[in-house]
Scaffold this motif. Structure first.
Motif, short mmCIF file in Angstrom:
data_model
loop_
_atom_site.label_atom_id
_atom_site.label_comp_id
_atom_site.label_asym_id
_atom_site.label_seq_id
_atom_site.Cartn_x
_atom_site.Cartn_y
_atom_site.Cartn_z
N VAL A 1 -5.00 6.19 3.03
CA VAL A 1 -3.66 6.75 2.93
C VAL A 1 -3.43 7.16 1.48
CG1 VAL A 1 -2.68 5.37 4.83
CG2 VAL A 1 -2.66 4.46 2.51
N ALA A 2 -2.44 7.99 1.27
CA ALA A 2 -2.12 8.37 -0.11
C ALA A 2 -1.53 7.16 -0.84
CB ALA A 2 -1.13 9.52 -0.12
N LYS A 3 -1.96 6.95 -2.06
CA LYS A 3 -1.42 5.84 -2.86
C LYS A 3 0.07 6.07 -3.04
CE LYS A 3 -2.45 3.13 -6.91
NZ LYS A 3 -3.42 2.86 -7.97
N ASN A 4 0.87 5.05 -2.68
CA ASN A 4 2.32 5.24 -2.69
C ASN A 4 3.00 3.89 -2.91
OD1 ASN A 4 5.05 5.51 -1.88
ND2 ASN A 4 4.53 7.33 -0.69
N GLU A 5 3.53 3.69 -4.10
CA GLU A 5 4.15 2.40 -4.42
C GLU A 5 5.46 2.17 -3.66
OE1 GLU A 5 4.37 1.73 -8.60
OE2 GLU A 5 2.22 1.95 -8.86
N GLU A 6 6.17 3.24 -3.34
CA GLU A 6 7.41 3.08 -2.58
C GLU A 6 7.12 2.57 -1.17
OE1 GLU A 6 11.19 5.67 -0.89
OE2 GLU A 6 9.99 6.48 -2.54
N THR A 7 6.12 3.16 -0.53
CA THR A 7 5.73 2.72 0.80
C THR A 7 5.17 1.30 0.74
OG1 THR A 7 5.27 5.00 1.44
CG2 THR A 7 4.35 3.28 2.83
N LEU A 8 4.40 1.00 -0.30
CA LEU A 8 3.90 -0.35 -0.51
C LEU A 8 5.07 -1.33 -0.54
CD1 LEU A 8 2.00 -2.65 -1.51
CD2 LEU A 8 2.26 -1.70 -3.79
N GLY A 9 6.10 -1.00 -1.30
CA GLY A 9 7.28 -1.86 -1.40
C GLY A 9 7.96 -2.06 -0.06
N ASN A 10 8.03 -1.01 0.75
CA ASN A 10 8.65 -1.12 2.07
C ASN A 10 7.89 -2.10 2.96
OD1 ASN A 10 10.59 0.75 1.33
ND2 ASN A 10 9.52 2.46 2.27
N TYR A 11 6.56 -2.00 2.95
CA TYR A 11 5.77 -2.90 3.79
C TYR A 11 5.81 -4.33 3.27
CZ TYR A 11 4.15 0.83 6.75
OH TYR A 11 4.11 1.86 7.65
N LEU A 12 5.82 -4.50 1.98
CA LEU A 12 5.92 -5.86 1.44
C LEU A 12 7.29 -6.47 1.73
CD1 LEU A 12 4.01 -5.60 -1.95
CD2 LEU A 12 3.19 -6.46 0.25
N GLN A 13 8.35 -5.65 1.69
CA GLN A 13 9.68 -6.14 2.05
C GLN A 13 9.71 -6.57 3.51
OE1 GLN A 13 12.39 -6.63 0.08
NE2 GLN A 13 13.30 -7.58 1.87
N SER A 14 9.10 -5.78 4.37
CA SER A 14 9.03 -6.14 5.78
C SER A 14 8.24 -7.43 5.98
CB SER A 14 8.39 -5.00 6.57
OG SER A 14 8.33 -5.30 7.93
N LEU A 15 7.15 -7.57 5.23
CA LEU A 15 6.35 -8.80 5.28
C LEU A 15 7.20 -10.00 4.89
CD1 LEU A 15 3.72 -10.50 5.33
CD2 LEU A 15 3.30 -9.68 3.02
N LEU A 16 7.92 -9.90 3.79
CA LEU A 16 8.74 -11.02 3.32
C LEU A 16 9.84 -11.36 4.31
CD1 LEU A 16 8.99 -10.18 -0.47
CD2 LEU A 16 7.66 -12.00 0.61
N THR A 17 10.44 -10.35 4.91
CA THR A 17 11.49 -10.58 5.91
C THR A 17 10.92 -11.36 7.10
OG1 THR A 17 12.64 -8.57 5.25
CG2 THR A 17 13.15 -9.45 7.44
#
Length: 87
Positions: free
Chosen positions: A60-76
Motif C-alpha cells: 500500500v502507499a505509505k500513509n501516516e494518516e491511515t496508519l493513525g486511523n488503524y492504530l486508533q481502531s486497534l486501541l479502541t
C-alpha cells in the motif's frame, strides 16, 4: 462463533500472502486486502497488520494518516476487550 472463525481465516490468509508461506507467492498488496476486510469488522490484529503495512509502505502507499486511523481502531478494540475482561 462461526463468524469469528471466518475472520480468523481471513487474517491468516493475509498472513500467508504477506509472508509468502503456505504455497502462495509473497504479495503484501493482497494481504492488505484480506486484512482490510477483517479490520472493517473491528478485528484488532487486522488493524495492527494494516497499520504496519501503511507505516512501511508495503503493498500500500505509505500513509501516516491511515496508519493513525488503524492504530486508533486497534486501541479502541483493545480498550473494549479490557473493559469486558475487568468487568
Amino acid at each position: 462463533m462461526a463468524q469469528q472463525g471466518y475472520m480468523d481465516a481471513i487474517i491468516f490468509i493475509g498472513y500467508l500472502y504477506d509472508n509468502g508461506e503456505g504455497g502462495v507467492a509473497k504479495n503484501s498488496r493482497l494481504a492488505a486486502q484480506f486484512w482490510y476486510v477483517a479490520a472493517k469488522k473491528g478485528e484488532a490484529l487486522a488493524c495492527y497488520n494494516l497499520g504496519i503495512l501503511y507505516w512501511q509502505g508495503r503493498g500500500v502507499a505509505k500513509n501516516e494518516e491511515t496508519l493513525g486511523n488503524y492504530l486508533q481502531s486497534l486501541l479502541t478494540t483493545l480498550c473494549r476487550c479490557l473493559i469486558l475482561f475487568l468487568g
